[in-house]
Design a protein around this motif. Structure first.
Motif, PDB file in Angstrom:
ATOM      1  N   SER A  76       0.829  -1.207   0.000  1.00  0.00           N
ATOM      2  CA  SER A  76       0.000   0.000   0.000  1.00  0.00           C
ATOM      3  C   SER A  76       0.863   1.255   0.000  1.00  0.00           C
ATOM      4  CB  SER A  76      -0.930   0.004   1.214  1.00  0.00           C
ATOM      5  OG  SER A  76      -0.210   0.183   2.425  1.00  0.00           O
ATOM      6  N   ILE A 139      -5.526  -3.228  -0.495  1.00  0.00           N
ATOM      7  CA  ILE A 139      -6.566  -2.318  -0.983  1.00  0.00           C
ATOM      8  C   ILE A 139      -7.261  -1.629   0.178  1.00  0.00           C
ATOM      9  CG2 ILE A 139      -8.814  -2.241  -2.138  1.00  0.00           C
ATOM     10  CD1 ILE A 139      -7.804  -4.490  -3.959  1.00  0.00           C
ATOM     11  N   THR A 142      -4.752   0.966   2.064  1.00  0.00           N
ATOM     12  CA  THR A 142      -4.139   2.048   1.292  1.00  0.00           C
ATOM     13  C   THR A 142      -4.666   3.432   1.658  1.00  0.00           C
ATOM     14  OG1 THR A 142      -3.567   0.637  -0.597  1.00  0.00           O
ATOM     15  CG2 THR A 142      -3.856   2.978  -1.040  1.00  0.00           C
TER      16      THR A 142
END
Length: 264
Positions: A76, A139, A142
């Protein structure tokens, strides 16, 4: 204002007590010598902490969570650094949409994300892969990394960068010697925040883990559904300690006040 001062102070104190009381109780129960969830009135014991470290499933899940958090936080960060630079330094079509896309996991319920990822992996025949588990966590975490890096870049004084360019320094040299050191507190803080959020993630992980990739929060959920004993309190206490240490490091590196307001 003078009359409202003591009332406001009392209200804030009650809120703090209300928020901390459950965690304090859990931490105290973890030190009980009894076989049931009870306060350690008869003395403190490390019995259940020893039981945690001798429980093979918990230790295996702890290792999975650590590896998962390390990889997802790093990935990330790798994506968040160039994204933050692009959003703060350049004016291009779709900049706001890009920013919204990276921050969207903050507003989408993790239950919805878990079901969506489960369906996607089933269609692709990739369910149960540790690599895909890392991707889903990257995901989800992040936005935390991106937010701190954006705050760091927004508050950065660019005079040193401009001076280096004026003296003939190449763009890569400017980035490596000036930009990156200046944004390092935001990068480090974002990485730590991503790590702790990945380590604690439960809702989405339930849908995308397999028997060989069970994380510690999922293992705790599974264990609690079968039996309730002080071992759960011991594991919870260790996780609280890990989160507290991480937040202390984050505060020293970046400042929690700057994190909460989202700007420098």
């Amino acid at each position: 204002m003078q009359r409202n001062g003591p009332i406001a102070l009392a209200f804030h104190s009650l809120v703090v007590v209300f928020m901390l009381a459950p965690m304090v109780v859990v931490c105290l129960v973890a030190f009980t010598p009894e076989n049931t969830l009870a306060m350690p009135w008869n003395g403190l014991s490390l019995r259940w902490f020893k039981a945690v470290f001798h429980h093979a499933d918990f230790m295996s899940s702890f290792g999975n969570s650590v590896r998962l958090a390390l990889l997802s936080a790093t990935i990330s960060t790798v994506f968040a650094v160039p994204a933050a630079l692009a959003i703060t330094r350049y004016d291009f079509r779709g900049r706001e949409a890009l920013n919204a896309l990276f921050l969207s996991p903050l507003i989408i319920p993790h239950l919805v994300l878990g079901v969506a990822f489960l369906r996607l992996f089933s269609l692709m025949g990739m369910g149960g892969s540790f690599g895909w588990l890392v991707a889903t966590h990257a995901i989800v975490v992040t936005p935390y990394t991106l937010r701190l890096i954006l705050a760091s870049l927004t508050s950065m004084d660019r005079n040193a960068e401009n001076a280096a360019r004026t003296l003939g320094a190449a763009e890569w040299t400017v980035f490596r010697r000036i930009t990156m050191p200046l944004m390092l507190p935001g990068v480090s803080g974002g990485w730590l925040l991503a790590f702790i959020n990945s380590f604690d993630e439960l809702t989405m992980s339930i849908f995308v883990t397999s028997p060989s990739t069970v994380t510690l929060p999922v293992r705790m959920y599974m264990y609690a559904s079968e039996s309730i004993d002080p071992m759960m309190a011991a594991v919870s206490t260790l996780m609280i300690a890990l989160a507290t240490i991480t937040m202390i490091i984050l505060d020293r590196l970046f400042g929690l006040d700057r994190l909460l307001v989202g700007k420098g």
